[in-house]
Design a protein around this motif. Structure first.
Motif, PDB file in Angstrom:
ATOM      1  N   SER A  81       0.839  -1.207   0.000  1.00 23.98           N
ATOM      2  CA  SER A  81       0.000   0.000   0.000  1.00 23.98           C
ATOM      3  C   SER A  81       0.871   1.252   0.000  1.00 23.98           C
ATOM      4  CB  SER A  81      -0.915   0.015   1.228  1.00 23.98           C
ATOM      5  OG  SER A  81      -0.128   0.095   2.414  1.00 23.98           O
ATOM      6  N   LYS A 101       0.625   5.328   1.514  1.00 24.07           N
ATOM      7  CA  LYS A 101      -0.062   6.381   2.261  1.00 24.07           C
ATOM      8  C   LYS A 101       0.566   7.721   1.906  1.00 24.07           C
ATOM      9  CE  LYS A 101      -1.236   3.722   6.441  1.00 24.07           C
ATOM     10  NZ  LYS A 101      -1.031   3.639   7.912  1.00 24.07           N
ATOM     11  N   PHE A 159      -4.826   7.206   0.689  1.00 29.38           N
ATOM     12  CA  PHE A 159      -4.399   5.821   0.869  1.00 29.38           C
ATOM     13  C   PHE A 159      -4.753   5.043  -0.389  1.00 29.38           C
ATOM     14  CE2 PHE A 159      -5.341   1.403   1.861  1.00 29.38           C
ATOM     15  CZ  PHE A 159      -4.206   1.001   2.548  1.00 29.38           C
ATOM     16  N   GLN A 160      -3.838   4.199  -0.846  1.00 25.65           N
ATOM     17  CA  GLN A 160      -4.124   3.411  -2.038  1.00 25.65           C
ATOM     18  C   GLN A 160      -3.434   2.054  -1.947  1.00 25.65           C
ATOM     19  OE1 GLN A 160      -4.195   5.434  -5.809  1.00 25.65           O
ATOM     20  NE2 GLN A 160      -3.227   3.690  -6.860  1.00 25.65           N
ATOM     21  N   LYS A 161      -4.197   1.006  -2.244  1.00 30.02           N
ATOM     22  CA  LYS A 161      -3.594  -0.317  -2.310  1.00 30.02           C
ATOM     23  C   LYS A 161      -2.752  -0.423  -3.579  1.00 30.02           C
ATOM     24  CE  LYS A 161      -7.192  -2.735   0.298  1.00 30.02           C
ATOM     25  NZ  LYS A 161      -8.188  -3.844   0.285  1.00 30.02           N
TER      26      LYS A 161
END
Length: 369
Positions: free
Chosen positions: A317, A319, A330-332
């Motif tokens: 991930s 942040k 936030f991104q996977k």
């Protein structure tokens, strides 16, 4: 450099005696009917003062004259039974249990049985005393399996070492009271449970990461009976998956190996597979990975930020953290990718920190909006 000691995951009967077919009390030094190829044994032996008088039961191994009140009386007067195993020059063994001991006693025979062990020529140490209810006639008994896994000295018995077990029957009510190993049926009547391991030393283990790939190098000290090596990886140290296999070179003095995988992991272990299909594991080792260099483009950014990072595994991930420490985005990260784009259109102007966790390690890089 990390030294790994090979261990095993399975346990079996490494030595067992089936005395069915014995006559005349059974032979002195009777060898095991089942014995691991890496072990030898002096067999079942009676102490010098055990008597073989009267008529012996068929298909049994034993003796008489156990009429003393304490185990020490029996030890002092050489009335006991011993059985042993010895590791060869290229094997070690861990002993984890004594299987159900099948015995037969007459009504005046012993009802207590002290089990001891000694390493080499060392002193004997008590393990356990079995006790049975005195029978009213000659009776078969199966003594409960005994856990030896907590006996530290029996868990890493080195090559060329003998372990002697001593069984001391006592409290017979008559000198003619008999004790036998066996139950007049064809079965393993006495069995030692454990795991024989080859003391293969895997040294010079190194893991080097570059462009998302990991090269693992190791060497062995001995490869007798090995078929191939399986490199296994994990990111949590518990759940492992196969990364690939490398065939054994079959060099008895050992050799060096190398394996390249397409992604990095935090933990590794080596599975050594013998030609007979049995296998052993190395200890799990944590590999120190090189810090992954992050880069961002463009910087300063207006709408879309591209971050180049290490090859991502499951759970990776990113942040985005503001200058006051708040997570503002936030991104996977897709598994297997080494580049991620983020929409930062809604961020206010300022300096931010991108915290990238690629599933193995965490690194950060700053950028300006």
């Amino acid at each position: 450099l990390v030294a790994l000691v090979i261990t095993t995951i399975g346990f079996s009967q490494v030595a067992a005696w089936n005395v069915f077919g014995d006559t005349a009390w059974g032979a002195q030094g009777q060898l095991p009917s089942t014995l691991d190829a890496s072990l030898s044994s002096d067999g079942l032996k009676r102490g010098d003062s055990v008597r073989l008088t009267g008529t012996a039961g068929k298909n049994l191994w034993g003796g008489a004259y156990w009429s003393f009140s304490t185990a020490q009386n029996g030890i002092d007067s050489l009335r006991y039974i011993t059985f042993s195993i010895t590791t060869n020059s290229s094997s070690s063994v861990a002993l984890t249990g004594l299987d159900s001991l099948r015995i037969r006693t007459t009504k005046t025979g012993p009802i207590n049985f002290l089990l001891q062990y000694a390493i080499g020529a060392g002193n004997f140490t008590d393990i356990y005393t079995y006790t049975i209810t005195r029978p009213t006639a000659t009776t078969n008994n199966s003594l409960a399996p005994l856990d030896l896994s907590t006996v530290t000295e029996l868990q890493n018995i080195p090559p060329s070492t003998t372990v002697v077990f001593r069984l001391v029957p006592y409290e017979a009510t008559s000198a003619s009271g008999a004790f036998y190993i066996g139950n007049q049926k064809s079965a393993n009547h006495l069995a030692i449970i454990g795991a024989v391991t080859l003391p293969v030393s895997i040294s010079s283990v190194k893991a080097v990461t570059s462009a998302g790939k990991t090269t693992i190098n190791w060497s062995t000290g001995s490869e007798q009976s090995f078929s191939y090596f399986c490199v296994e990886k994990s990111n949590n140290g518990t759940t492992f998956s196969e990364a690939g296999r490398v065939a054994s070179k079959g060099i008895s003095k050992g050799s060096s190996y190398s394996f390249v995988e397409a992604s990095a992991a935090k933990y590794y272990r080596i599975k050594l597979v013998d030609k007979d299909g049995s296998f052993r594991y190395s200890q799990i080792v944590s590999v120190a990975l090189k810090a992954v260099q992050l880069s961002t483009y463009p910087n300063p950014v207006v709408n879309t930020l591209a971050i180049t990072h290490g090859m991502a595994v499951n759970g990776a991930s990113i942040k985005i953290i503001s200058i006051d420490g708040k997570t503002v985005a936030f991104q996977k990260v897709a598994t297997g990718s080494n580049k991620t784009t983020l929409d930062v259109t809604n961020l206010t102007k300022g300096t931010y920190l991108a915290l990238v966790n690629d599933g193995i390690s965490s690194n950060s890089i700053s950028f300006v909006k």
